[in-house]
Write an enzyme that holds these catalytic residues in place. Structure first.
Site, mmCIF file in Angstrom:
data_model
loop_
_atom_site.group_PDB
_atom_site.id
_atom_site.type_symbol
_atom_site.label_atom_id
_atom_site.label_comp_id
_atom_site.label_asym_id
_atom_site.label_seq_id
_atom_site.Cartn_x
_atom_site.Cartn_y
_atom_site.Cartn_z
ATOM 1 N N ASP A 129 25.224 36.965 23.897
ATOM 2 C CA ASP A 129 25.788 35.660 23.542
ATOM 3 C C ASP A 129 27.312 35.680 23.529
ATOM 4 O O ASP A 129 27.931 36.745 23.489
ATOM 5 C CB ASP A 129 25.174 35.141 22.227
HETATM 6 N N1 URA Z 1 20.928 39.319 19.759
HETATM 7 C C1 URA Z 1 21.847 38.367 19.514
HETATM 8 O O1 URA Z 1 21.899 37.807 18.445
HETATM 9 N N2 URA Z 1 22.699 38.067 20.496
HETATM 10 C C2 URA Z 1 22.686 38.683 21.703
HETATM 11 O O2 URA Z 1 23.495 38.359 22.560
HETATM 12 C C3 URA Z 1 21.720 39.669 21.916
HETATM 13 C C4 URA Z 1 20.851 39.978 20.931
#
Ligand code: URA
Length: 218
Positions: free
Chosen positions: A105
């Site tokens: 993310d």
């Molecule tokens: N978990 C998350 O919260 N974000 C990510 O990008 C990957 C795993």
């Protein structure tokens, strides 16, 4: 000897997409074989025929590339972003059309693999293969033994999503290592939030045998 295969099968193995998506691409006239636009149902010889998607030759095994990026914060993991935010693809400067293996993310950092090897990509993101991913998190609050057990039992998130059993290793007050074998939306953030441990920093350190080591950001 000619080894004809359905075009969607060839594309799925080498074109980084599912067979269904490949069928859509063929129907849309985006695929050609030896210079002629292909139709759904056509077959080709993957060894000898010249197969193109949007005019670009499909990669063969010798063209495969594997790139490990230390994704910095502030970049989205998507091919195109309607909000025009910085995109991880901008950080990967290779002539081949490569795809990120899973997502990380925008606010998270760490290991992100890119490849044009469709077989590997699908093996790494399939929940059935259970490739472990290790995250380092800083969070509010301190994780307890009950939290560790809840992760091991398989958490139910606030929206009712059920997670596979995962590993939570508290490193100290407000920091933990988390190992998960699936890749649900914002999974680690949501898992920790469901235990009252909201994340303030998240970094993916390992995916299968690949580790971030000392790779600099970007
Ligand atoms: N978990 C998350 O919260 N974000 C990510 O990008 C990957 C795993």
């Amino acid at each position: 000897m000619s080894l004809l295969q359905r075009l969607q099968k060839i594309l799925a193995a080498r074109g980084i997409c599912s067979r269904r998506k490949a069928e859509e691409m063929i129907t849309a006239g985006r695929v050609s074989v030896n210079g002629a636009v292909a139709n759904l149902g056509d077959s080709a010889d993957p060894e000898t025929d010249e197969i193109r998607l949007d005019g670009d030759l499909l990669p063969t095994a010798s063209d495969y590339v594997y790139i490990l990026l230390h994704k910095p914060r502030g970049f989205v993991t998507t091919a195109s972003d309607e909000k025009g935010r910085p995109n991880v693809i901008q950080l990967v400067d290779v002539p081949q059309r490569v795809y990120p293996v899973g997502r990380l993310d925008m606010d998270s950092e760490g290991l992100l693999l890119f490849t044009n090897d469709g077989d590997l990509l699908h093996r790494l993101i399939s929940p059935k293969k259970e490739v472990p991913k290790v995250y380092y998190a800083r969070h509010e609050g301190a994780a307890t033994q009950e939290d560790v057990q809840a992760f091991a039992d398989g958490l139910t998130l606030r929206d009712g999503t059920v997670c596979l059993p995962a590993k939570l290793e508290p490193l100290g007050p407000g920091e933990s290592l988390i190992t998960v074998c699936e890749g649900k939306y914002h999974q680690v953030r949501r898992m920790l939030a469901s235990r009252g441990l909201p994340v303030t920093y998240l970094e993916r350190r390992q995916e299968g045998a690949l580790t971030l080591c000392n790779l600099p950001r970007g």
